[in-house]
Design a protein around this motif. Sequence first.
Motif, PDB file in Angstrom:
ATOM      1  N   PHE A 175       0.849  -1.193   0.000  1.00 51.73           N
ATOM      2  CA  PHE A 175       0.000   0.000   0.000  1.00 51.73           C
ATOM      3  C   PHE A 175       0.885   1.244   0.000  1.00 51.73           C
ATOM      4  N   LEU A 176       0.546   2.213  -0.863  1.00 48.50           N
ATOM      5  CA  LEU A 176       1.404   3.375  -1.090  1.00 48.50           C
ATOM      6  C   LEU A 176       0.632   4.658  -0.821  1.00 48.50           C
ATOM      7  N   ARG A 177       1.375   5.683  -0.398  1.00 47.47           N
ATOM      8  CA  ARG A 177       0.811   7.025  -0.280  1.00 47.47           C
ATOM      9  C   ARG A 177       0.833   7.738  -1.626  1.00 47.47           C
ATOM     10  N   ASN A 178       1.928   7.553  -2.390  1.00 46.92           N
ATOM     11  CA  ASN A 178       2.098   8.231  -3.675  1.00 46.92           C
ATOM     12  C   ASN A 178       2.622   7.241  -4.708  1.00 46.92           C
ATOM     13  N   LYS A 179       2.356   7.520  -5.978  1.00 47.04           N
ATOM     14  CA  LYS A 179       2.845   6.664  -7.058  1.00 47.04           C
ATOM     15  C   LYS A 179       4.369   6.644  -7.102  1.00 47.04           C
ATOM     16  N   SER A 180       4.981   7.723  -6.700  1.00 52.59           N
ATOM     17  CA  SER A 180       6.445   7.811  -6.758  1.00 52.59           C
ATOM     18  C   SER A 180       7.125   6.838  -5.802  1.00 52.59           C
ATOM     19  N   ASP A 181       6.371   6.275  -4.844  1.00 47.55           N
ATOM     20  CA  ASP A 181       6.965   5.318  -3.902  1.00 47.55           C
ATOM     21  C   ASP A 181       7.106   3.933  -4.517  1.00 47.55           C
ATOM     22  N   ALA A 182       6.478   3.691  -5.672  1.00 49.59           N
ATOM     23  CA  ALA A 182       6.435   2.348  -6.253  1.00 49.59           C
ATOM     24  C   ALA A 182       7.812   1.776  -6.588  1.00 49.59           C
ATOM     25  N   PRO A 183       8.717   2.490  -7.262  1.00 51.25           N
ATOM     26  CA  PRO A 183      10.004   1.885  -7.614  1.00 51.25           C
ATOM     27  C   PRO A 183      10.785   1.343  -6.424  1.00 51.25           C
ATOM     28  N   GLU A 184      10.867   2.117  -5.343  1.00 51.45           N
ATOM     29  CA  GLU A 184      11.620   1.665  -4.171  1.00 51.45           C
ATOM     30  C   GLU A 184      10.958   0.457  -3.522  1.00 51.45           C
ATOM     31  N   LEU A 185       9.622   0.447  -3.481  1.00 53.10           N
ATOM     32  CA  LEU A 185       8.921  -0.691  -2.890  1.00 53.10           C
ATOM     33  C   LEU A 185       9.119  -1.958  -3.722  1.00 53.10           C
ATOM     34  N   ILE A 186       9.117  -1.817  -5.064  1.00 54.56           N
ATOM     35  CA  ILE A 186       9.321  -2.977  -5.936  1.00 54.56           C
ATOM     36  C   ILE A 186      10.720  -3.542  -5.757  1.00 54.56           C
ATOM     37  N   ILE A 187      11.704  -2.670  -5.704  1.00 59.70           N
ATOM     38  CA  ILE A 187      13.094  -3.115  -5.511  1.00 59.70           C
ATOM     39  C   ILE A 187      13.242  -3.839  -4.175  1.00 59.70           C
ATOM     40  N   ALA A 188      12.676  -3.262  -3.114  1.00 59.14           N
ATOM     41  CA  ALA A 188      12.763  -3.892  -1.785  1.00 59.14           C
ATOM     42  C   ALA A 188      12.044  -5.242  -1.778  1.00 59.14           C
ATOM     43  N   PHE A 189      10.895  -5.316  -2.459  1.00 55.59           N
ATOM     44  CA  PHE A 189      10.153  -6.577  -2.508  1.00 55.59           C
ATOM     45  C   PHE A 189      10.948  -7.651  -3.234  1.00 55.59           C
ATOM     46  N   ILE A 190      11.556  -7.310  -4.379  1.00 52.27           N
ATOM     47  CA  ILE A 190      12.329  -8.293  -5.139  1.00 52.27           C
ATOM     48  C   ILE A 190      13.483  -8.845  -4.296  1.00 52.27           C
TER      49      ILE A 190
ATOM     50  N   THR B  74       4.411   5.384 -15.554  1.00 51.62           N
ATOM     51  CA  THR B  74       5.693   5.889 -15.037  1.00 51.62           C
ATOM     52  C   THR B  74       6.153   5.202 -13.762  1.00 51.62           C
ATOM     53  N   GLU B  75       5.225   4.604 -12.986  1.00 47.90           N
ATOM     54  CA  GLU B  75       5.654   3.935 -11.759  1.00 47.90           C
ATOM     55  C   GLU B  75       6.466   2.680 -12.057  1.00 47.90           C
TER      56      GLU B  75
END
Length: 461
Positions: A220-235, A255-256
């Motif tokens: 769950f994200l506050r902003n779309k810009s948080d997606a790249p860092e969350l994806i990297i951490a998840f991987i 763009t996310e």
Amino acid sequence: MTVFKHLLHNYVEEPAGAVRFANSEVEGHVRGYGMLDNGVVKIQRVLYVEGLDHNLFSTSHFCDMKYQVRFTITHCYLEYPDGYEVFKAERHGILYYVDFPTLSATRPVCLLAKDSKAQSWTWHRRLTHHNFRSIAKLQRQGLVKGLPKLRFEKDSLCSACEMGKMKRSSFKSKSESSISSALELLYMDLCGPMRTTSINGKKYVLVMIDDYSRYTWLEFLRNKSDAPELIIAFIKRIQVRLQLPVRTIHSDNDTEFKNDTLQSYLTSVGISHNFSAAYAPQQNGIVERKNHTLVEAARTMLAYSDLPMYLWAEAVATACFTQNRTIIVKRFNKTTYVLINKCKPNIKLLRVFGCRCYILRERQGLSKFDKKADEGYLVGYSLTSKAYRIYIIRTKTVVESMNVSFDENSTRTSGHNSSELRLKNKASIHSGIEPVSKGSTTSNSNSTSSELDLLYVWTFR
């Protein structure tokens, strides 16, 4: 058919498909037709075809007109049905040549070259651009009168049909999966923003699905810009946990997912990134369908429990938690949990979402006559420990604990005097004021069915 347009009399410009030559992939385009006349022999409806090297006669058409065609080693003879000769063609190499300017005949003759392809396209246009399959069925089964016996076959595109009947391409499911292990392919999609922020101020849901096991993870994200860092951490986290490499991820072109931060990381670790074509969400259909499944389950749970709308994230997470343990993958006849964790899930701990419960008040300065428990409602399960997630009415926070007693027969808040759970000021949510997370206070209201519909107006790409 001829390539010399100047030989034709009464020429009519009428494009009518293409002609494929023997032993060649090249096609000649029919541009029109006219009459060929040397004063003795007349041949009507001779096609003008671009790309020909020679003028050609159709032997099959002559036979259809009851003429006799006879071939020898040196000549080809075209004769009337009664045996009189129409003309003689002399063989040169592998072709039989007719010298039409010097051609003579024992009697006047008029030959009609029938072009079934041109006629079939004419009937296609006469029948208001009806499809060829239906026209062929009309002719084959004799359902109408006046339709000639032609070969109705679509051998080229009709520009008018393409302009007026263009449809989206179909997306057929693969009969057999090419994925042989977990994490070989991950589907990802970002949903949002929600009309209502969650209790922790989140507006987006990042959904990730393993193609092999169909196991689902949520962020769950506050902003779309948080997606790249969350994806990297998840991987990084999931590779260590399962001891398997992520090989490919598939997402849309937004763009996310398509940004320098994520692309540089994926390139550095050798992970391929595939994208759906523009305006083709069907290519990312696995995760798109999962989005709808989670939304329907969460909407149903909120409607039944009558909990406030800012607990939508808890409902979505709970739906994902239970579906991972109960959905059966037909390919293996096993649940997604078994395929990813190699063991059967224990669902004995599951309780009704939104049921009334009581949680022990711990580490608080209680007097001897203070209540030892707080009233609350079950809103999910912990992903990091063996505990329940409880929404406490008094503090308006979500906490995790095992010291909980459940009353599953009392699920609807409308039957209790818990007026604190109601949102009295709906405008505070829709005006952009976010509900506050742990340790804060907020006003409550009822979540009607229309409000639930508004809540899940998120973006599916």
